[in-house]
Scaffold this motif. Structure first.
Motif, mmCIF file in Angstrom:
data_model
loop_
_atom_site.group_PDB
_atom_site.id
_atom_site.type_symbol
_atom_site.label_atom_id
_atom_site.label_comp_id
_atom_site.label_asym_id
_atom_site.label_seq_id
_atom_site.Cartn_x
_atom_site.Cartn_y
_atom_site.Cartn_z
ATOM 1 N N ASP A 183 0.752 -1.251 -0.011
ATOM 2 C CA ASP A 183 0.067 -0.007 -0.102
ATOM 3 C C ASP A 183 0.682 1.089 -0.001
ATOM 4 O O ASP A 183 0.805 2.092 -0.715
ATOM 5 C CB ASP A 183 -0.951 -0.085 1.256
ATOM 6 C CG ASP A 183 -1.819 -1.224 1.214
ATOM 7 O OD1 ASP A 183 -2.717 -1.462 0.180
ATOM 8 O OD2 ASP A 183 -1.954 -1.768 2.175
ATOM 9 N N HIS A 184 2.100 1.300 0.679
ATOM 10 C CA HIS A 184 2.885 2.393 0.767
ATOM 11 C C HIS A 184 3.651 2.434 -0.525
ATOM 12 O O HIS A 184 3.724 3.648 -0.951
ATOM 13 C CB HIS A 184 3.900 2.011 1.992
ATOM 14 C CG HIS A 184 3.447 2.558 3.248
ATOM 15 N ND1 HIS A 184 2.873 3.378 3.765
ATOM 16 C CD2 HIS A 184 3.112 1.473 4.457
ATOM 17 C CE1 HIS A 184 2.518 3.441 4.978
ATOM 18 N NE2 HIS A 184 2.682 2.121 5.238
ATOM 19 N N HIS A 185 3.648 1.425 -1.193
ATOM 20 C CA HIS A 185 4.269 1.508 -2.616
ATOM 21 C C HIS A 185 3.419 2.134 -3.318
ATOM 22 O O HIS A 185 3.750 2.829 -4.246
ATOM 23 C CB HIS A 185 4.751 0.132 -2.997
ATOM 24 C CG HIS A 185 5.196 0.166 -4.537
ATOM 25 N ND1 HIS A 185 6.261 0.185 -4.911
ATOM 26 C CD2 HIS A 185 4.267 -0.406 -5.427
ATOM 27 C CE1 HIS A 185 6.590 0.231 -6.307
ATOM 28 N NE2 HIS A 185 5.218 -0.439 -6.504
ATOM 29 N N ASP A 186 2.189 1.700 -3.313
ATOM 30 C CA ASP A 186 1.027 2.074 -4.484
ATOM 31 C C ASP A 186 0.822 3.880 -4.275
ATOM 32 O O ASP A 186 0.540 4.331 -5.222
ATOM 33 C CB ASP A 186 -0.241 1.153 -4.180
ATOM 34 C CG ASP A 186 -0.104 -0.112 -4.762
ATOM 35 O OD1 ASP A 186 0.896 -0.257 -5.452
ATOM 36 O OD2 ASP A 186 -1.005 -0.851 -4.371
ATOM 37 N N ILE A 187 0.702 4.159 -2.880
ATOM 38 C CA ILE A 187 0.414 5.345 -2.545
ATOM 39 C C ILE A 187 1.574 6.283 -3.029
ATOM 40 O O ILE A 187 1.190 7.341 -3.792
ATOM 41 C CB ILE A 187 0.397 5.435 -0.976
ATOM 42 C CG1 ILE A 187 -0.979 4.936 -0.673
ATOM 43 C CG2 ILE A 187 0.458 7.020 -0.463
ATOM 44 C CD1 ILE A 187 -1.181 4.897 1.044
ATOM 45 N N ALA A 188 2.890 5.823 -3.000
ATOM 46 C CA ALA A 188 3.750 6.821 -3.423
ATOM 47 C C ALA A 188 3.826 6.937 -5.029
ATOM 48 O O ALA A 188 3.988 7.930 -5.403
ATOM 49 C CB ALA A 188 5.265 6.123 -3.022
ATOM 50 N N LEU A 189 3.558 5.825 -5.771
ATOM 51 C CA LEU A 189 3.338 5.829 -7.128
ATOM 52 C C LEU A 189 2.166 6.770 -7.444
ATOM 53 O O LEU A 189 2.209 7.725 -8.290
ATOM 54 C CB LEU A 189 3.110 4.663 -7.526
ATOM 55 C CG LEU A 189 4.414 3.518 -7.651
ATOM 56 C CD1 LEU A 189 3.745 2.276 -8.131
ATOM 57 C CD2 LEU A 189 5.439 4.216 -8.866
ATOM 58 N N LEU A 190 1.000 6.664 -6.810
ATOM 59 C CA LEU A 190 -0.161 7.652 -7.224
ATOM 60 C C LEU A 190 0.281 8.969 -6.740
ATOM 61 O O LEU A 190 -0.365 9.937 -7.496
ATOM 62 C CB LEU A 190 -1.477 7.058 -6.344
ATOM 63 C CG LEU A 190 -1.840 5.641 -6.620
ATOM 64 C CD1 LEU A 190 -2.813 5.350 -5.635
ATOM 65 C CD2 LEU A 190 -2.459 5.942 -8.204
ATOM 66 N N THR A 191 0.819 9.236 -5.831
ATOM 67 C CA THR A 191 1.076 10.691 -5.465
ATOM 68 C C THR A 191 2.177 11.306 -6.474
ATOM 69 O O THR A 191 1.719 12.355 -6.840
ATOM 70 C CB THR A 191 1.931 10.740 -4.131
ATOM 71 O OG1 THR A 191 1.060 10.161 -2.900
ATOM 72 C CG2 THR A 191 2.158 11.902 -3.486
ATOM 73 N N ALA A 192 3.362 10.435 -6.948
ATOM 74 C CA ALA A 192 4.110 11.006 -7.847
ATOM 75 C C ALA A 192 3.541 11.096 -9.165
ATOM 76 O O ALA A 192 3.607 11.839 -9.823
ATOM 77 C CB ALA A 192 5.334 10.056 -7.969
ATOM 78 N N TRP A 193 2.396 10.036 -9.460
ATOM 79 C CA TRP A 193 1.706 10.021 -10.842
ATOM 80 C C TRP A 193 0.839 11.365 -10.792
ATOM 81 O O TRP A 193 0.686 12.108 -11.861
ATOM 82 C CB TRP A 193 0.921 8.885 -11.019
ATOM 83 C CG TRP A 193 0.314 8.793 -12.121
ATOM 84 C CD1 TRP A 193 0.980 8.224 -13.530
ATOM 85 C CD2 TRP A 193 -1.152 8.892 -12.479
ATOM 86 N NE1 TRP A 193 -0.013 8.608 -14.507
ATOM 87 C CE2 TRP A 193 -1.222 8.890 -13.970
ATOM 88 C CE3 TRP A 193 -2.170 9.332 -11.962
ATOM 89 C CZ2 TRP A 193 -2.195 8.998 -14.619
ATOM 90 C CZ3 TRP A 193 -3.397 9.475 -12.527
ATOM 91 C CH2 TRP A 193 -3.437 9.474 -13.919
ATOM 92 N N GLY A 194 0.395 12.029 -9.817
ATOM 93 C CA GLY A 194 -0.682 13.265 -9.943
ATOM 94 C C GLY A 194 -2.141 12.809 -9.910
ATOM 95 O O GLY A 194 -2.384 12.290 -10.928
ATOM 96 N N ILE A 195 -2.612 13.221 -8.722
ATOM 97 C CA ILE A 195 -4.359 13.003 -8.757
ATOM 98 C C ILE A 195 -4.853 13.885 -9.688
ATOM 99 O O ILE A 195 -5.814 13.467 -10.508
ATOM 100 C CB ILE A 195 -4.803 13.506 -7.410
ATOM 101 C CG1 ILE A 195 -4.132 12.132 -6.503
ATOM 102 C CG2 ILE A 195 -5.958 13.470 -7.491
ATOM 103 C CD1 ILE A 195 -4.509 12.580 -4.998
ATOM 104 N N GLY A 196 -4.038 15.003 -10.090
ATOM 105 C CA GLY A 196 -4.950 15.845 -11.114
ATOM 106 C C GLY A 196 -5.112 15.465 -12.393
ATOM 107 O O GLY A 196 -5.445 15.955 -13.416
ATOM 108 N N GLN A 197 -4.340 14.200 -12.942
ATOM 109 C CA GLN A 197 -4.304 13.911 -14.035
ATOM 110 C C GLN A 197 -5.528 12.687 -14.328
ATOM 111 O O GLN A 197 -5.571 12.178 -15.566
ATOM 112 C CB GLN A 197 -3.169 12.987 -14.305
ATOM 113 C CG GLN A 197 -1.837 13.611 -14.399
ATOM 114 C CD GLN A 197 -0.510 13.028 -14.822
ATOM 115 O OE1 GLN A 197 -0.814 12.076 -15.344
ATOM 116 N NE2 GLN A 197 0.570 13.302 -14.036
ATOM 117 N N THR A 198 -6.239 12.525 -13.466
ATOM 118 C CA THR A 198 -7.520 11.722 -13.784
ATOM 119 C C THR A 198 -8.520 12.557 -14.928
ATOM 120 O O THR A 198 -8.469 13.558 -14.970
ATOM 121 C CB THR A 198 -8.316 11.601 -12.522
ATOM 122 O OG1 THR A 198 -8.565 12.752 -11.878
ATOM 123 C CG2 THR A 198 -7.490 10.682 -11.394
ATOM 124 N N THR A 199 -9.358 11.457 -15.480
ATOM 125 C CA THR A 199 -10.306 12.076 -16.388
ATOM 126 C C THR A 199 -11.634 11.821 -15.665
ATOM 127 O O THR A 199 -12.009 11.174 -15.101
ATOM 128 C CB THR A 199 -10.028 11.436 -17.764
ATOM 129 O OG1 THR A 199 -10.422 10.059 -17.348
ATOM 130 C CG2 THR A 199 -8.767 11.458 -18.391
#
Length: 170
Positions: free
Chosen positions: A145-161
Motif C-alpha cells: 500500500d505504501h508503494h502504491d500510494i507513493a506511485l499514485l502521489t508521484a503520478w498526480g491525482i490531477g491527471q484523472t479524467t
C-alpha cells in the motif's frame, strides 16, 4: 498474476459484455503505465448488474469461488496460482456507483472514480488515482500500500479524467 493473466481475464469479461475497471495494485500500475511490483491477484470493480456474467466468464478460465463475502466481494482462484477479486458496484440512474462494504456501510464511486490507463501499450479501464487513494484509508497499510500510494502521489491525482460512470471496453 502476470500481465497475460490480467489480459486473459479482461478479454473474457469483455467478450461476456461485463463492464469492469481494474482496481488495487494492478490498477495503480495501469495508471502509471507499467508493472511496478508483483501482484497476487487482480482486483476488479464490476457492474453488479453483470456479476453473474462475470462469474460465468471467469469460470470458463478455470476460476472457482474461493472466498464468498457478497455483496461486498467475491474472490475466485484458478489452479492456486491466479486470483481475481470481484467488487460488485451497483449504479443508479445518474451513473453513481455503490459497493457494499463488509459491515453495514458502502463505498461510493462518483463519476470521477473512473479512468483509463495503459498496460503493455493497451488501454485499460481502471479506477482513478483519487479513488485508489481513497480506498487506501481506514486500515493498517501494508508495504504494498505504501508503494502504491507513493506511485499514485508521484503520478498526480490531477491527471484523472472524467470518464463516464459506465465506461466499458471499446
Amino acid at each position: 498474476m502476470n500481465t497475460s493473466d490480467v489480459f486473459e481475464a479482461l478479454d473474457a469479461l469483455q467478450s461476456a459484455g461485463v463492464p469492469c475497471w481494474v482496481a488495487g495494485g494492478w490498477g495503480v500500475d495501469i495508471l502509471v503505465g507499467r508493472q511496478t511490483r508483483p501482484h497476487r491477484d487482480l482486483d476488479l470493480a464490476v457492474d453488479a448488474a453483470h456479476e453473474a456474467d462475470a462469474l460465468g466468464a471467469l469460470e470458463l478460465l478455470g476460476y472457482r469461488i474461493e472466498t464468498e463475502q457478497r455483496p461486498a466481494r467475491v474472490e475466485l482462484a484458478a489452479g492456486g496460482q491466479r486470483w481475481v477479486d470481484l467488487h460488485p458496484v451497483a449504479f443508479d440512474d445518474e451513473g453513481l456507483g455503490r459497493q457494499a462494504d463488509l459491515g453495514d456501510g458502502f463505498f461510493l464511486y462518483p463519476h470521477g472514480a473512473f479512468d483509463v490507463g495503459t498496460l503493455a501499450d493497451r488501454a485499460v479501464p481502471c479506477l482513478s488515482a483519487a479513488q485508489q487513494l481513497d480506498f487506501r484509508k481506514g486500515y493498517a497499510l501494508r508495504d504494498v500500500d505504501h508503494h502504491d500510494i507513493a506511485l499514485l502521489t508521484a503520478w498526480g491525482i490531477g491527471q484523472t479524467t472524467e470518464a463516464p460512470g459506465r465506461w466499458a471496453f471499446d
